[in-house]
Design a protein around this motif. Sequence first.
Motif, PDB file in Angstrom:
ATOM      1  N   HIS A   6       0.813  -1.213   0.000  1.00 15.68           N
ATOM      2  CA  HIS A   6       0.000   0.000   0.000  1.00 15.68           C
ATOM      3  C   HIS A   6       0.851   1.270   0.000  1.00 15.68           C
ATOM      4  CE1 HIS A   6      -3.342  -2.701   0.632  1.00 15.68           C
ATOM      5  NE2 HIS A   6      -2.627  -3.274   1.580  1.00 15.68           N
ATOM      6  N   SER A  43      -5.837   3.476   0.271  1.00 19.96           N
ATOM      7  CA  SER A  43      -6.647   2.829  -0.766  1.00 19.96           C
ATOM      8  C   SER A  43      -7.976   3.556  -0.945  1.00 19.96           C
ATOM      9  CB  SER A  43      -6.857   1.352  -0.419  1.00 19.96           C
ATOM     10  OG  SER A  43      -7.405   1.194   0.881  1.00 19.96           O
ATOM     11  N   ASN A  99      -4.366  -0.227  -4.783  1.00 24.58           N
ATOM     12  CA  ASN A  99      -3.769  -0.571  -3.495  1.00 24.58           C
ATOM     13  C   ASN A  99      -3.100   0.617  -2.826  1.00 24.58           C
ATOM     14  OD1 ASN A  99      -4.126  -3.513  -3.187  1.00 24.58           O
ATOM     15  ND2 ASN A  99      -2.945  -3.625  -5.075  1.00 24.58           N
TER      16      ASN A  99
END
Length: 683
Positions: A406, A559, A679
């Motif tokens: 992430h 995200s 992501n």
Amino acid sequence: MSLWKYISSVVGRILSHFHRDETNRELTIHVTTGDRKKAGTDANIWIILHDENGQSTDIIKLNRTLKNDHERGQKCTFFASSGNGFGLPLKIELWRDSFGLGHSWFLEKIEVEDKVHGGHHVFPVHRWIMPERHYMIREYDCCLPQHDEHQEQRRTELKLYKKMYQYEQRIQDGPVQIKDMPADEQFTGEYKWDIVKCKSKCMLDTKLIRWTTDKWESICDLKKVYKFHLGEPACLEYWNEDRWFGLRRVQGVNPVLIKLCKEIPQNFGVTAEMVAPFLEEYTLEEALSAQKIFIVDLAILKGTQCKDGRLLCCPFALFFLNKNKQLMPIAIQLFQEKGKDNPVFLPNDNPYTWLMAKIYYNNADASYHQSCTHLGFTHLLMEGVVICTHRNLSPSHPLYKLLAPHFLFLLAINTRGLYKLISPNGWVDKTMTVGRKGMFELIKKGLNQWHMNVHGMVPNEIRSRNVDSDVLPHYPYRDCATMIYLAIRKYVSKIIHRFYDSGDKVLHDYELQQWRAELVKDRKLGGCGLLGVPGAENNRFTETEEVVDTVTSIISTCSLGHAAANFQQYDDYAFPPNYPGILHGDPPRDKAPMGENDILNCIPNKETTLDIMVITKLLSTKATKSLGDFESQFMYHPTCVQATEEFREELQEISRQIQLKNRSQAFPYDCLDPEFIPNAISI
């Protein structure tokens, strides 16, 4: 392949490998080099495998004769004998020399297939392998520091990362950012994320570069350009409708400000008589009691110093939830102080005067959106978290592996992309009323108000504004964001509880505790300065759920939080009267009748409109894979693999539900469909 490596291969290996029978070897070793700049190597590489009984193989050389091994993104296979009595491979010992002109090496993973025991063993590495240093990597490479028999290796690595990842406050009293971006954080594909080059190409493709600085002749004149070039933004047909204005508060690019109004603020000059025509059978007092009145208060914008002395409104907007469950605007006051030169604008005012009030409100809302909701609370806030994570969590730490997907390209887009947009006289100065000076001022204000335990946790943030489903039935952002947040939390919880099955493990994880300490440490003293990080009562993490909440907040911000703030920018900004980043002239100070020409005089000219269209089109383009579909796999522990698979399945079900609901909606909200959520913050 370099000349030096070729000579070495011919002289040193050809005899020993010439008659080798690879079919009789018990071990097959797959070596995967990372897909990033300068990841491949010409160095000589050796490995020893260790089993669970303390036995070891002989030294195995991972270079093949006349083969250009270990190039970027390449998977190479080698064969070796394990020796009598060798058990299941438990860990590897790996090292390399500095041979060759290009000896740097980023190793993604090593996989070992064991013919004797029939197993497949993965040793994820995800590291730059330094020369002449022995690396000990356990199977799955995923354990807490207090349980790692190679703690000194972890400490040595973190010392290096602390030198590579250093904080700098580029905005005075603002968020921390990377001082010098490590080469490791660069984009893997340069052109795709080069905003300046992409902008130039887009302008050529659309054949719009001949636009002039002339103003628009009419709204119809402006609307025509979208049919032939970058596509029609969603607002084009409805931009001037009150229903559309209300919808933007619950499913627009900035859907995090609307809150239940329990009483009218004293400095908001609206009265019961003013709004009576818009409340159906209710009086204002009855509507407040019935939880039918909602408000946005942008007091944070008051006094913002904008570029070239531009004036930014700091408005109130009042909304009524009508019998059709639609959120309708019923009053707008453009500045905070009541007065004759600051009237309350109403839907029954002159149509263009009311429309102008909505336009100036949206200009203020857009300034907050770009400064805080988008740039401040996602890009810049998470940049400090990325730096802090690299500095304090070993690549072997479960939380590092959980967070790493992430963080992909976040430092790169902030360093390259954003600073091309917010440089002096850059895109923000040209296309935003607030300008970079005012934007930085708002970011500082916003960060002093942002608390992880409220604003970083979707259910808590929704609760803080009193806008649950019983109060505000149609709120697509809330519904989608909550479902996805809870799915992320369930996924995170499964993994974290695997490694922290007791509070003692949390307390004694010194990497974890140092990570938290630096997250909350004052920015002036070398920390991130985050407020509201769980564990504040004891000034440390003491419970597993505190860790779960913190990690969930970070992943959801990177995200769904960024997706909600970013991927509708073209639909909202591209048609300036809908959601203008910049307006010219002064906001209305009375209710004098206005006309279309007044709107044309205040919106951006043709050249600036082109700039807004192109950049927001680029920023609305998805750059990485969808949430849960990770570019690189960091976690191989069976518990983690199972949790990830279950996470993907739940996201698929959420996507199905959202798509099914959108089919029956006049105005679908799909930017938080998990299929469209990346992501990481990479654009």
